[in-house]
Design a protein around this motif. Structure first.
Motif, short mmCIF file in Angstrom:
data_model
loop_
_atom_site.label_atom_id
_atom_site.label_comp_id
_atom_site.label_asym_id
_atom_site.label_seq_id
_atom_site.Cartn_x
_atom_site.Cartn_y
_atom_site.Cartn_z
N TRP A 279 0.86 -1.18 0.00
CA TRP A 279 0.00 0.00 0.00
C TRP A 279 0.90 1.23 0.00
O TRP A 279 1.93 1.26 0.66
CB TRP A 279 -0.88 0.06 1.25
CG TRP A 279 -1.95 -0.98 1.33
CD1 TRP A 279 -2.03 -1.99 2.24
CD2 TRP A 279 -3.10 -1.10 0.50
NE1 TRP A 279 -3.15 -2.74 2.02
CE2 TRP A 279 -3.85 -2.22 0.95
CE3 TRP A 279 -3.58 -0.40 -0.60
CZ2 TRP A 279 -5.04 -2.63 0.37
CZ3 TRP A 279 -4.77 -0.81 -1.20
CH2 TRP A 279 -5.49 -1.90 -0.71
N PHE A 280 0.49 2.28 -0.72
CA PHE A 280 1.23 3.54 -0.74
C PHE A 280 0.28 4.69 -0.50
O PHE A 280 -0.89 4.65 -0.88
CB PHE A 280 1.93 3.75 -2.10
CG PHE A 280 3.03 2.78 -2.36
CD1 PHE A 280 4.30 3.00 -1.85
CD2 PHE A 280 2.81 1.63 -3.10
CE1 PHE A 280 5.33 2.10 -2.07
CE2 PHE A 280 3.82 0.72 -3.34
CZ PHE A 280 5.09 0.96 -2.82
N GLU A 281 0.80 5.75 0.08
CA GLU A 281 0.03 6.99 0.24
C GLU A 281 -0.01 7.71 -1.10
O GLU A 281 0.89 7.57 -1.93
CB GLU A 281 0.71 7.90 1.28
CG GLU A 281 0.75 7.31 2.68
CD GLU A 281 -0.63 7.21 3.30
OE1 GLU A 281 -1.50 8.05 3.00
OE2 GLU A 281 -0.83 6.27 4.09
N ARG B 250 2.34 10.19 -6.12
CA ARG B 250 2.44 11.43 -6.88
C ARG B 250 3.90 11.80 -7.12
O ARG B 250 4.30 12.17 -8.22
CB ARG B 250 1.71 12.56 -6.16
CG ARG B 250 1.52 13.81 -7.00
CD ARG B 250 0.72 14.88 -6.28
NE ARG B 250 -0.58 14.39 -5.84
CZ ARG B 250 -1.02 14.44 -4.59
NH1 ARG B 250 -0.27 14.95 -3.62
NH2 ARG B 250 -2.20 13.98 -4.26
N ALA B 251 4.73 11.66 -6.10
CA ALA B 251 6.16 11.97 -6.22
C ALA B 251 6.83 11.04 -7.23
O ALA B 251 7.67 11.48 -8.03
CB ALA B 251 6.84 11.85 -4.87
N SER C 117 14.36 7.01 -8.46
CA SER C 117 13.16 6.80 -7.66
C SER C 117 13.44 5.85 -6.50
O SER C 117 12.98 6.08 -5.38
CB SER C 117 12.04 6.25 -8.55
OG SER C 117 10.84 6.17 -7.83
N LEU C 118 14.19 4.79 -6.75
CA LEU C 118 14.56 3.85 -5.68
C LEU C 118 15.35 4.55 -4.59
O LEU C 118 15.11 4.35 -3.40
CB LEU C 118 15.36 2.68 -6.24
CG LEU C 118 14.57 1.58 -6.92
CD1 LEU C 118 15.51 0.59 -7.61
CD2 LEU C 118 13.68 0.86 -5.93
N GLY D 277 12.41 4.79 -2.44
CA GLY D 277 12.43 3.38 -2.03
C GLY D 277 11.63 2.47 -2.93
O GLY D 277 11.51 1.28 -2.68
N PHE D 278 11.04 3.00 -3.98
CA PHE D 278 10.26 2.23 -4.95
C PHE D 278 10.17 3.04 -6.24
O PHE D 278 10.53 4.21 -6.29
CB PHE D 278 8.86 1.93 -4.42
CG PHE D 278 7.96 3.14 -4.36
CD1 PHE D 278 7.07 3.42 -5.37
CD2 PHE D 278 8.03 4.01 -3.28
CE1 PHE D 278 6.26 4.55 -5.32
CE2 PHE D 278 7.22 5.13 -3.21
CZ PHE D 278 6.33 5.40 -4.23
#
Length: 97
Positions: free
Chosen positions: A25-27, A32-33, A53-54, A58-59
């Motif tokens: 799950w992501f906020e 958006r970022a 991005s990683l 972190g993803f």
């Protein structure tokens, strides 16, 4: 290719390992970022974008040529609740009757 949006019944994640390697799950702000990295990429390669991005988040999300990217982008950029609340839906049904 077909993409769909659905409302989850709970926050519990059940993973079928034969279909998915990882599920999280992501906020909305996090996604958006990640999407914005592609929008401001300039001449960066896909590998460079994903690495950035990683390191930063972190993803990474799939690139713009993937339907998953567009489903994520549309939800991440949405400024209001994606689905109407149950109370609002019930009130609309009662008003229609």
């Amino acid at each position: 290719m077909l993409g769909c949006v659905a409302k989850a019944r709970s926050y519990e994640i059940l993973v079928n390992p034969s279909e998915m390697e990882d599920v999280q799950w992501f906020e909305r702000a996090e996604l958006r970022a990640a999407v914005e990295l592609y929008q401001t990429a300039g001449d960066s390669t896909l590998a460079d974008l994903q690495q950035a991005s990683l390191e930063k988040l972190g993803f990474f999300v799939p690139p713009p040529f993937a339907i998953a990217h567009h489903l994520i982008r549309i939800w991440a950029e949405c400024k209001q609740p994606w689905f109407a609340s149950t109370a609002t839906t019930s009130m609309r049904r009662e008003a229609a009757d």
